[in-house]
Scaffold this motif. Structure first.
Motif, mmCIF file in Angstrom:
data_model
loop_
_atom_site.group_PDB
_atom_site.id
_atom_site.type_symbol
_atom_site.label_atom_id
_atom_site.label_comp_id
_atom_site.label_asym_id
_atom_site.label_seq_id
_atom_site.Cartn_x
_atom_site.Cartn_y
_atom_site.Cartn_z
ATOM 1 N N UNK A 6 -15.541 17.717 -14.341
ATOM 2 C CA UNK A 6 -15.142 18.212 -15.661
ATOM 3 C C UNK A 6 -14.978 17.079 -16.655
ATOM 4 N N UNK A 7 -14.675 15.873 -16.149
ATOM 5 C CA UNK A 7 -14.513 14.732 -17.034
ATOM 6 C C UNK A 7 -15.788 14.336 -17.753
ATOM 7 N N UNK A 8 -16.914 14.858 -17.314
ATOM 8 C CA UNK A 8 -18.199 14.555 -17.951
ATOM 9 C C UNK A 8 -18.608 15.641 -18.953
ATOM 10 N N UNK A 56 -0.716 13.752 -14.771
ATOM 11 C CA UNK A 56 -0.245 15.070 -14.337
ATOM 12 C C UNK A 56 -1.284 15.725 -13.435
ATOM 13 N N UNK A 57 -2.552 15.614 -13.813
ATOM 14 C CA UNK A 57 -3.630 16.220 -13.032
ATOM 15 C C UNK A 57 -3.709 15.597 -11.647
ATOM 16 N N UNK A 58 -3.718 14.269 -11.585
ATOM 17 C CA UNK A 58 -3.784 13.594 -10.296
ATOM 18 C C UNK A 58 -2.581 13.944 -9.430
ATOM 19 N N UNK A 59 -1.405 13.956 -10.046
ATOM 20 C CA UNK A 59 -0.190 14.280 -9.303
ATOM 21 C C UNK A 59 -0.214 15.708 -8.787
ATOM 22 N N UNK A 60 -0.808 16.624 -9.566
ATOM 23 C CA UNK A 60 -0.875 18.015 -9.119
ATOM 24 C C UNK A 60 -1.783 18.165 -7.899
ATOM 25 N N UNK A 61 -2.832 17.330 -7.814
ATOM 26 C CA UNK A 61 -3.703 17.343 -6.633
ATOM 27 C C UNK A 61 -2.914 16.910 -5.404
ATOM 28 N N UNK A 62 -2.229 15.762 -5.527
ATOM 29 C CA UNK A 62 -1.398 15.285 -4.426
ATOM 30 C C UNK A 62 -0.308 16.290 -4.087
ATOM 31 N N UNK A 63 0.340 16.821 -5.129
ATOM 32 C CA UNK A 63 1.435 17.763 -4.919
ATOM 33 C C UNK A 63 0.999 19.045 -4.237
ATOM 34 N N UNK A 64 -0.208 19.522 -4.545
ATOM 35 C CA UNK A 64 -0.705 20.741 -3.897
ATOM 36 C C UNK A 64 -0.957 20.504 -2.414
ATOM 37 N N UNK A 107 -7.246 21.960 -15.438
ATOM 38 C CA UNK A 107 -8.268 21.810 -16.470
ATOM 39 C C UNK A 107 -7.645 21.724 -17.860
ATOM 40 N N UNK A 108 -6.638 22.545 -18.122
ATOM 41 C CA UNK A 108 -5.961 22.476 -19.419
ATOM 42 C C UNK A 108 -5.257 21.132 -19.579
ATOM 43 N N UNK A 109 -4.621 20.658 -18.504
ATOM 44 C CA UNK A 109 -3.939 19.368 -18.575
ATOM 45 C C UNK A 109 -4.937 18.234 -18.777
ATOM 46 N N UNK A 110 -6.078 18.297 -18.090
ATOM 47 C CA UNK A 110 -7.104 17.268 -18.245
ATOM 48 C C UNK A 110 -7.656 17.262 -19.663
ATOM 49 N N UNK A 111 -7.872 18.443 -20.223
ATOM 50 C CA UNK A 111 -8.398 18.538 -21.584
ATOM 51 C C UNK A 111 -7.455 17.896 -22.585
ATOM 52 N N UNK A 112 -6.144 17.932 -22.272
ATOM 53 C CA UNK A 112 -5.150 17.319 -23.165
ATOM 54 C C UNK A 112 -4.942 15.840 -22.851
#
Length: 398
Positions: A304-306, A90-98, A80-85
């Motif tokens: 959250x994007x909305x 990074x956010x998409x990659x963190x989903x795949x990475x998790x 969420x912090x990364x998305x806000x910035x």
């Protein structure tokens, strides 16, 4: 409450004040990134332990819901912090990475550690197969938007991909709610044996004597969540400077570094219970966490994007990420098939994770593809021969 008896991971709590000091002292971003990342690990572990205790107090229904909600809280907060910035990659990659981290790294490390101590470990193949099937179905929701995007590019058409991602996110979240109803209400007897560990069984935080009270557990949960949010802000705020200093891409940082940091506490839990010959619990920790990422965290990030101040995020992943997700889902199905594990299977899972990590490490930034048009246009004649229905104009849109 004697924190000296909680577990060895609490020694890492010293990095919390160190990270705060470095941040306000104006230290280089690389050091803030490293120290705040380490500090998140014990904080996430405290969140998990306090959630477990509250779950026991609240009973199976509400307790299971609490566990499910806070199971990946650290990863969600960081994302969420990364998305806000605006760090959408990074956010998409963190989903795949998790997802990769849980089903390849965590499961592989658990199989390896447990297999070195026990020649053969068993788990319920039926329950494991059900989890693997759910993960495969959940992965479809992450793969379809990428396939849809490729279709639009190939056939030179346009569509509202953001709307598609939102609609798929609603479906995924609905499946998550139904999965909770299945596991906590209608078929809870199937999962009764998954959380039978007593004090000192589960992880480095589970040796508390005596048990925390509900008030203490709630206080620890709130406090740990606040500090995880603070450390996440430090971590995300220093990503750009740190990755440039270390020569890493946004994709690699999100997929490997951020994913490992957010899941570190769960990773240690899965390995430690495997060492106690409780491979079924270890398996469900790994695969269950991947399910939560696909069905809960990913949709929430799209929603959250909305919100005001957040950029829109879709579920269109790169082809390499899609391939990696498909591979990880296939692996889960293969290891769940016979209901047994050994150290060699664990080593092979870790090898697959390492191969994918190497591929993403060598993957250039999207900006580096600016010259791709020249590279692709060069063999245009060959491509048009392979795809005779195209006149070559679509290449200008790649």
């Amino acid at each position: 409450m004697d924190f000296r008896k909680i577990g060895v991971l609490n020694a890492l709590l010293v990095f919390v004040p160190v990270a705060i000091g470095l941040k306000f002292a104006g230290a280089p971003g690389m050091w803030v990134f490293i120290v705040s990342g380490i500090a998140i690990v014990p904080l996430a572990g405290l969140m998990g332990k306090s959630t477990e205790i509250l779950a026991d107090k609240l009973g199976a229904g509400w307790g299971g819901l609490l566990n499910a909600t806070f199971g990946n809280a650290a990863e969600l907060i960081i994302a969420l912090f990364a998305l806000h910035r605006g760090m959408i990659e990074v956010v998409k990659s963190s989903i795949t990475g998790s997802i990769l981290g849980n089903v390849l790294l965590v499961l592989g490390a658990s199989f390896l550690a447990g297999g070195l101590k026990f020649s053969r470990q068993k788990f319920n193949s039926t329950a494991a197969g059900m989890s693997a099937t759910l993960l495969a179905l959940a992965a479809i929701g992450l793969v379809v938007p990428a396939m849809f995007h490729v279709h639009l590019e190939l056939f030179h058409t346009k569509a509202n991909e953001q709307s598609l991602s939102l609609e798929i996110a609603v479906v995924l979240f609905a499946v998550y709610v139904l999965m909770l109803i299945f596991s906590l209400v209608t078929h809870k007897h199937l999962y009764a044996g998954e959380h039978d560990n007593g004090p000192g069984d589960a992880d480095g935080f589970a040796t508390v004597e005596p048990h925390w009270s509900s008030k203490t557990a709630l206080s620890v949960l709130v406090g740990a969540t606040v500090f995880v949010a603070l450390m996440s802000e430090f971590l995300v705020g220093s990503i750009e400077e740190a990755r440039l200093a270390m020569g890493l891409t946004e994709t690699f940082v999100g997929l490997i570094v951020v994913a490992i940091v957010g899941n570190a506490a769960e990773h240690s839990t899965a390995v430690l219970v495997a060492l106690k010959n409780r491979m079924e619990l270890s398996y469900h920790i790994a695969v269950g966490s991947a399910l939560q990422i696909a069905l809960f965290v990913a949709p929430v990030l799209v929603f959250a994007g909305y919100l005001p101040g957040f950029p829109r995020m879709n579920l269109v992943f790169s082809m390499l990420e899609v391939m990696a997700i498909v591979v990880s889902v296939m692996v889960v199905g293969l290891v769940a098939f016979d209901g047994e594990s050994n150290w060699l299977e664990g080593l092979l899972l870790l090898a697959v994770y390492l191969i994918l990590a190497i591929a993403f490490f060598n993957l250039p930034e999207p900006e580096a593809h600016e010259n791709a048009r020249a590279v692709i246009e060069q063999p245009a004649g060959m491509l048009c021969w392979i795809l005779p229905d195209f006149d070559g104009d679509w290449l200008s849109h790649v």
